[in-house]
Structure formats: structure tokens, C-alpha cells
Design an enzyme around this catalytic site. Sequence first.
Site, short mmCIF file in Angstrom:
data_model
loop_
_atom_site.label_atom_id
_atom_site.label_comp_id
_atom_site.label_asym_id
_atom_site.label_seq_id
_atom_site.Cartn_x
_atom_site.Cartn_y
_atom_site.Cartn_z
N HIS A 44 56.88 49.28 54.85
CA HIS A 44 55.68 49.08 55.32
C HIS A 44 54.72 48.23 54.63
CE1 HIS A 44 55.35 52.02 58.95
NE2 HIS A 44 55.86 52.57 58.09
N CYS A 100 59.36 49.05 60.59
CA CYS A 100 59.87 50.77 60.78
C CYS A 100 60.22 51.22 62.26
CB CYS A 100 58.56 51.60 60.25
SG CYS A 100 58.81 53.28 60.06
N GLU A 135 52.06 46.35 55.51
CA GLU A 135 50.61 46.53 55.78
C GLU A 135 50.02 47.43 54.85
OE1 GLU A 135 53.13 47.42 57.43
OE2 GLU A 135 52.68 49.51 58.82
#
Lengths: 231, 85, 85, 716
Positions: free
Chosen positions: A203, A86, A205
Site C-alpha cells: 500500500h 491490494c 498510500e
Amino acid sequence: MKVAVITFPGSNCDDDVVHAVTAVLECDVAKIWHLDSLGERKDLIVLPGGFSYGDYLRSGAMAARSPIMKEVREHVRKGGLLLGICNGFQVLTEAGLLPGVLLANRRPGFICRPCTIRVERTDTPFTGAFTEGQVVNFPIAHSEGRYYLPSSDLDVIESEGRVLFRYCSFSGTTGDEFNPNGAAHHIAGLLSKERNILGLMPHPERTSEAILGCDDGALFWKSIRSWVERR
Amino acid sequence: MEYLVKITITLKQGVLDTQGKAVTASLHGMGGYEALQEVRVGRFLELRLSAKDRGTVLTLAEGMCDDLLVNDLIEERSIEVVEIR
Amino acid sequence: MEYLVKITITLKQGVLDTQGKAVTASLHGMGGYEALQEVRVGRFLELRLSAKDRGTVLTLAEGMCDDLLVNDLIEERSIEVVEIR
Amino acid sequence: MDYVKAGLRREEYEKIRSALEREPSDCELRVMGVMWSEHCCYKSTKPLLRLFPTEGDAVAQGPGENAGVVDIGGGWGAAFKVESHNHPSAVAPYQGAATGVGGIIRDILAMGARPVASMDGLCFGAPEEAKTKRLAQGIVAGIGGYGNAVGVATVGGKTLYDEAYNGNPLVNAFSLGLVRLDAMASSAVARPGQKVLLLGSATGRDGIAGAAFASAELGDDEKASRPQIQIGDPFEEKLLIEACLDLHEAGLIVSMQDMGAAGITSSSSEIAAKSGVAIELDLDAVPLREADMEAWEILLSESQERMLLIVLPEKVEEVLRRAARWGLGCAVIGDVVEGDRWVTRKNGTVVASLPASLIGEGCPEIHWPSKEPGDLERRWSFEPEDMEMPRDWAAETKRLLASPNLAGKSWIHESYDTMVRLGTIAGPGGPVSVIRVRENGHLLSLAMETDPWKTALDPYRGGTETVARALRTLAVSGARPLGLTDCLNYPSPEKPEQFWELEQSVRGMADSCRALACPVVSGNVSLYNETSRNRILPTPLVVAVGLIDDPSGLLLSGRWQKGDRLFLTGTVAASLAGSQYQILRLGQGRGRPLDLSFEAEREFIEKALATARAGLAHSGRPLAGGGLAVALAKEAARSNLGAIVSLPLPTRADILLYGEGGPRALYSVPLERVEAFLEIWNGFPLTEIGVTGGIALHVQGHFSLSLGEIDRALGR
Ligand SMILES: Nc1ncnc2c1ncn2[C@@H]1O[C@H](COP(=O)(O)OP(=O)(O)O)[C@@H](O)[C@H]1O
Ligand SMILES: [Mg+2]
């Protein structure tokens, strides 16, 4: 495996990456403030998401000029892995480590939601644990995610097979209606020529643990570990 | 000497200006602005510098543009130097 | 007639310029720019309009500034009209 | 400067003069004018706020500090509070809303807690007005612009529309943070000999006397009444959060205080008064954005992103070093000494010297006259027969689903970062927001509620219903309530009928809290939400926080599975008074909302908790706006699954389908758990109403809507 996550002023997904990587891989992850030094050799450096320097001027621009980037360049020159997620992707393009730039979304404004992307190839340090064409959910959260590169250069990166992830539908088809920000060629993730740098708008994560509703991201971290261990 | 440097940064032709498009659309939506054809959104920077002469100022300003302020891939700049004291 | 309207929008004195603060600090951090005292970040808009004369253009531009483009609580504008055709 | 211009009433001025035994200086008058404004000292509402129960097993810190704290187990606490930023958002929607988010985050931070989740309660004017759109867009952009950048997830909220908010939008910002209970910060622990430091942004002329502005009606000419507005810098705030937590964890600070309304003045005098010490400030040491600021401007500036720190002298150097590392400005601006004074100097001369205890606590309370409105009879006179039954139930239901108050709000919440910090288990899109606490392995449920329409009809009952609804929502999700925070948004208290509404609704809320064992741990009051043209509906908003010990005991909504049995728990005979259906049909609320039975509420909560904990349902949704029909439609839409429903008809069908109020929920229960489910709900009104399946919501005898139609109506 040795991992470092760099915190620029305004980064806000640094803790998330540390947590996700630790939770999935049970390895040591160092969080490094941009004024400090990287220390011992790392296998993977992550530039996390967030709003480095408030995203003022242009997203990622000021972080790309911050002192620690010298060491980061040194790390990739030696073949180390570098991942920008990002805002981290924006830093990579601003630093010239990846070509192009991330512009304001086709429909201006921040957008945060689950997002399906397609794994284009699996012979890379970042995708060994996936299958080719696999569709995974990595959420997006950005207002400047529209990947832009003049079209002749786009042809070059395509011919070099450097597009690693593309926005797509649940079933893996690409099309403008599945492209959340208007990115050229539906690019969600892009590799450097040497394949050791990855810029990724979504993302991983955020979907690395089942309790968060999806753990597709776990495979991403596992891919990196297998690659590092095989080396 | 003190100088004011005014830097106008615009998107290159050919780079889609989504913000400009959105602004155009909202103005059209408000009614009364049919005469408007297009809006393009750029940036304006004002730098205060002290340096011995105009030439030094210009070199510094160009340097800052290259180093940080402007992204050449998508942006163009124009620089104006004004002496203030 | 076709006109280009260039609108430069800056923050009023006394209004916190969050961007300018960060940009100044970043340039100082890069070294070599000690001469720089302050950066202020504003916006620059370019409007293409067709209208019968300059006066009409100016009225329209002022209207658009009031209605949408400028937040006169915190911003100031300057408008320049250029005839292009 | 005379006291009236400073915003003081005669009685207040006299009190100051007699406490000082001299004429107050101009600077002192200005300071007191702001500090004794409604916004800062709650002079009109203190007696009402005392009605709230504030104690309970879980309360670790009740009202009085920057935020309330509840014990969430494992040595951890949740610090939370909701605060209004209504007036600033009315004149500068983006910046007003953004600084509202920033301000509440600093309140949480001041407790030593790490802010992890935010919510926003928004009331907008008539949806079709151009001005509403402009305000709504600016406000939503401001909340996102700030919240996203500081990295605190916005996990839910509430948005409603009514012409009563024309020109007077409400922005209530909630934030929650996590803190180790043994490391909670307090503003009552400063001791003589310690130093006063200012951390963060330089002080400018922005928002001077904003608190006083928030305590008056909005002028008709907004531009004229605009003070210098505050600009939020989320980048600076992010650094401030990290720096304060770093300093706090390293044991380098004694106390910290956010600078919100009345900036340096309120933060420093509050610490002095609460700690029972004196504070001396040197205004020449305050880093300024503009050199020529006057003493009172410095004292009352509401420049954002600043914190006041109390530090032991031997730790000052280390604090300054760390601040620099975080890229933040930091300066020593004063000393803590013996006594009860708040003294400030500029250019070596004293510009203000006031008893510290007088500033924050000394304001005489105002007891505004209260009078029952004369039109209650008329408000309450409503028979369902006054409204014609809809002829086309499908169209009526679709109209309801598409109404701005009930339609999906994804344009809002998709513009917020709802996931950062990896804590969000249930974000926006359902009745409850759920976050995980990695520190102790538990979950927290958060429910934001407000029902101004029912509160306007019957303030007491509206108050009870608002609190009860939040607690039902928690219970259905499996969460035991720990505490709640409230924001009281009202028009001027100076009109006796309006004060009565305020009073009655607070009574209702307080009774509900007491009966349902949910203490109030923090809150905020925003009065004078009116213009000469318009006044808002009485809008008490609450956010209740509940605990789910074992994550497997979480029950969410929108999770129907094929073949589930559908149950309506609670009465079938709700009320149309103040319902969304009625508002949509009549343009206003009429009739008297249901009177709650606390007994029934308690029973409902226990049974709902037991249902969730035993994992008996796939999906559960408390009934709220739009009643049963809307709940069915939202469940179907989110589950992407239809249902066949058949309803008993002891009352009018519209009451059954669209009525609101009381403890009710819609459950979907897998066949094999129906028996256990029935056993738990034994003794409580319960109706089996259908079975899930198919691609349409088919309510026999009334309507059939395909999932596509429902999605389109909701704007999904
Ligand atoms: N201002 C807001 N900020 C964030 N989320 C919001 C906001 N307004 C509404 N939402 C979310 O949108 C969803 C729909 O809102 P609402 O109709 O009030 O809830 P419900 O799903 O209970 O009917 C809820 O999940 C709520 O959290
Ligand atoms: Mg406070």
C-alpha cells in the site's frame, strides 16, 4: 491530473487513497461508487484495497464482475492508467486485466506490517521518480497475496519486463525470507503488457506522509503525475 | 421445476494448497492422526434454481461457474444436478 | 490401504450464510440468472489416509471433523470414503 | 411459561404484574426476562456504577447513551466505549469475538460517529493448555477477520494469560469514533408521528436471548448451553456504517440505535423510554430469514448488522432509496406515538404491551450481600524474604521476557490491520496507541490497562493502580486525560466475598478517577464469569483517552538514541506483590500491592506532561509488568540499541529490578536537555541510572544481555 478512486461495496482503503493523493499532489480526486459512472475522462483510476464483497468466494472476484468494470476496461483501452492496490490487484487478476491470481499467503492468515520492496525499473508511468533498484517501504495488509502464475507464463512476463516491484530485504536482496507471502518470483507489483495497468500488493498510500513515519509512497504518486503531465 | 445444483470446486493439481497444508499440520500436531497424509481444501456450493429442465439447469450452472464461481487458472469443478420438486 | 475421504461441510439451516448472500446478489446483478433462487457456500475437504480398513478410516475422519475440521455449532458434514489403492 | 424459566426472580415478576395490573403474557415474560438480565439492566452493579465520577470539562456525553463522548477540540468529539463478549467467545471463539467487534462498532456508530480505531483486551487461560491455544487462535482470528474487513484499524490491546481464565476467556472490545459535537446522535429525541425503520440484515434465529446467556454462569457442558450463535458479517457492517453516516449527515434520520443484546426489543424500548414516547411495532413488517419465527424470537433475536432508525414520515422514501443504493435491506416496522407504551403486534394481534419506562429502567436493583474475605491476612502475608533471590539474573530476566504475559504479541497484532484509515501514529507494540485526528490537527492517545493479579490481592488498590497506570501511560506520551471507559469482568456477584471484591475494586477505580480528574464516560459489566471448576480473577479493564494538542508534543517509547542519559523517575522501592516476577516464581500473587499516593500521581502526571511537551526526552516508557528490568529490555529491543546501567541498591535487587506499582517511568534524555529535564522533575524521586549505547543491555553487577538475546526472549 484527474484521478478517480472506485469504491466497491466492502472497499475500505478508498478514502485513504483519496487522502494520500490529495495530500501529496494537491489535485482533485473523485470517489466513485461502483453503481455510478466514471464521468469525464480520467488520467488515473485506482481500485483501492479492502474487502470488496467481503472477499467472499474469492478475493476480488465479485468486484471484477461489477458494472463499473466495463467503463474501467474502456479507460485502459484508450491508454488511461489503472492502478489496483491490494484488493484492487486481486480485482485486476480476477477481471483478466492482469494475468495470474493471488492465492492465500504461504503461511495462511492476514499479515499487516511495514514491507520493503525493490523498484525494478523506472521507465514506467508509475516509477519515474524512483531510481532503479531503490528499496522503498510500502506496508502490506492482506491474507491473499501470493502471486501465482504457471511457470511458463512467468517466463513470459519476466522477459517482457513486467515485474515492477519485488519483495526484498532492507538492502535490496531478494530471497524467501524477505518474501512475506510466497509470491512467485517475489512479485509485489506487476504491469500489463502495455504498461498502463499496475497491480500492487503493498500500500503506497500508507507511507505517503512523513507523519506516518515514512513518505516513500509520495514518490509513487509524483511519478504518476509527471508521467501524465509529460504526455 | 426446482433443482439443487451441487458444485464441488477443488484446486488444480500443482497449485500449492497452503490452507490444506496448514490443516494437515495442525491435525498432525494433535496426535493420533499419523495415518493422515494430506488434506486439500476446496469449496462446495449449493444452488437452488427453478428451470424447465435438467439441461437448462446445467447450462445455467456452467455459465455461472464460468462467469464467477470458478477461476479456471487454479480451480476445477464438478457439477451435480438434483431435482427437488 | 489408501483411502480418499471426501468431506462436504455445509452451514446448518438457519445459520446466516454471509458468503452465499453476497454471491447470490452478485450473480443476480450480472443479469441472465433470474432463475437462481439461492446460493449456499460450504467447504469441501479431501483427505488422503492410509489405514487397514474402511471402518478405521471412517472413525479417523469423524474424529478429525470433531477435533478440528467442522464447527458443529453451525456446520453439518457428510463424509464419503473412497478406496484408492 | 413461568417467570423462573424466563429468568426472572419473584420480586421482579411481582413488579411486572403490579405495573401491568394483569398476568404478563408468555411473550412479555420472555422479553422482560431478557431485558432484566444483568447484561441488559445492570441490576447488581448500578449502585456501584454511581460511584464513578462522570462529569468533567471535556465530557460531551457521559454514561447512558450508546457510548460516551469527549470534546477533543475544534468542534469535534471522540465517542468511545469498551464492551465484553466473554461468554459468546468461550463457546464460539471466532464468531464470539468477531461479533463483539461488530457490536461495539455499532454502538459508536449509533452516536453518529465514524468508528476509526479499535482495541482488544484478551485474557486467556494457562498458555500451555491445548484448549487455550484453540480459543486464543479462534478469538484473535475473529477479531482480525471482522475488524480488518470493516476497515477500522486495531491500534492496540492487551493480552494476558492465567489459569483462572481456563474455559472462561475474556474478550473486551473497544472502539472509538469521531463525531462533530453539533451533530451527535441521541436516543432521546423521538417524537410522535415519526416512523420506526429497521436497516441492515434480515432477522434470524441467531443469538436469541444471548443477553440472558451472558448473565449466567457457563454450564459445564458447553454444548448444552449453546444458544444459536450469532454470525458476524463484516461486509454487511461496512455497508451499514457507510449508510448510517450517509443518512445521518444528510439529516434524514432523527435518531438511531444499534441492535445488540435483545435486538429489536432493547433498541426500540430504549428510544421510547428515553424520548418519553410510545412505540408500536408491527412484527409482520420485519424482514425475516426464516418465515416461521415466533413473536418472541423476532423480538429477542440478536442477528447482527442491524440498526433501528427513527425517521420523519416525509423522509422515509429517501431513506429507503439510499439504503437500496448501499445494498441494504430496510423496512418500516412501526410508529412513534404519544404515551409510555411499547406495543408489538403480530398477525394483527397484540403480543406484548408494556410500559416503555418499565422495560429499561424498572428493574429492581439487587443489593448482594458483601463480605470481606476471611483470607486477606493470608493473601497479604508476604515478605520478600519468602522468595529466594535469583542466582542468575540474566536467566531470570530472560525467563520473564519470554513469559507469555510479557513476551511480544506480534503473532496477534500483525494479524490485525493496524494502519487502515491512515490515522495510526503509534500502533501496537508500545505501551500507548496514538492516532491523529485530521479534522482538528490534534492527536489522541489511548491506553488500555488491567491488572487482575493485583486486583485479586487487594481489590481496592488494584482498582486504583489500574486507572492510575492508564493515566500515567497517557501522560508520558504527552496526553492530557479526557475520560475513560471501563469493562468490569468478574465472577458471580452472588457470593458475598466475590461481591466485596467487585465493590472494593470499583471504589478504588472511582477514587482514582476522581483524584486524577478523569471522568468515566462509558463502560460495560460482565459478571458470572465462572464455571463450577473455575472462576476468573477480578478483572477491571480500562481504556483512557487523552489529547495531545500539538503533535510535536508527542513522546513515544522505543526511541533511544546513542549517548542518551537514562533516568528512572519515581521510587526505586516498588513492590513484588502481584508482580509478574512473583507470579512466575510462585505461580500466584502474594502480599499487598502498593498504596497509591494520589498526590504523587498528580505530580507525576504534570511532570510527565511537561517533559513531553518540552520535547526533553527521546523516549519515555511508564513502568508496568516486569518492572524496570523489562522496561529496559523492551526499550533496548525496540530502539535496537544497548545501554550501560548501574543501579543504586537501597533495597533488594529483585524489588528494584522487577518490582511493580506506583508512578514510575524510564526516560532517555539527550545530554543537552538533561538540565531542563532535571529542572522539571525537581522535587520528585529521580535516579540517573545509565547511558545508552552498544549492542547489549548491561546492568552492572546483575546481568548483561545482548540485543539478540533480548529479541529471542521476547520472541521478536
Ligand atoms: N490483544 C491485542 N490486540 C492488539 N494489540 C495487542 C494486544 N495485546 C497486546 N497488544 C500489543 O502488544 C504490545 C505488547 O503488549 P504489552 O506487553 O501488554 O504492552 P507493553 O508494550 O506496554 O509491555 C502492546 O503494544 C499492545 O498494544
Ligand atoms: Mg447500544
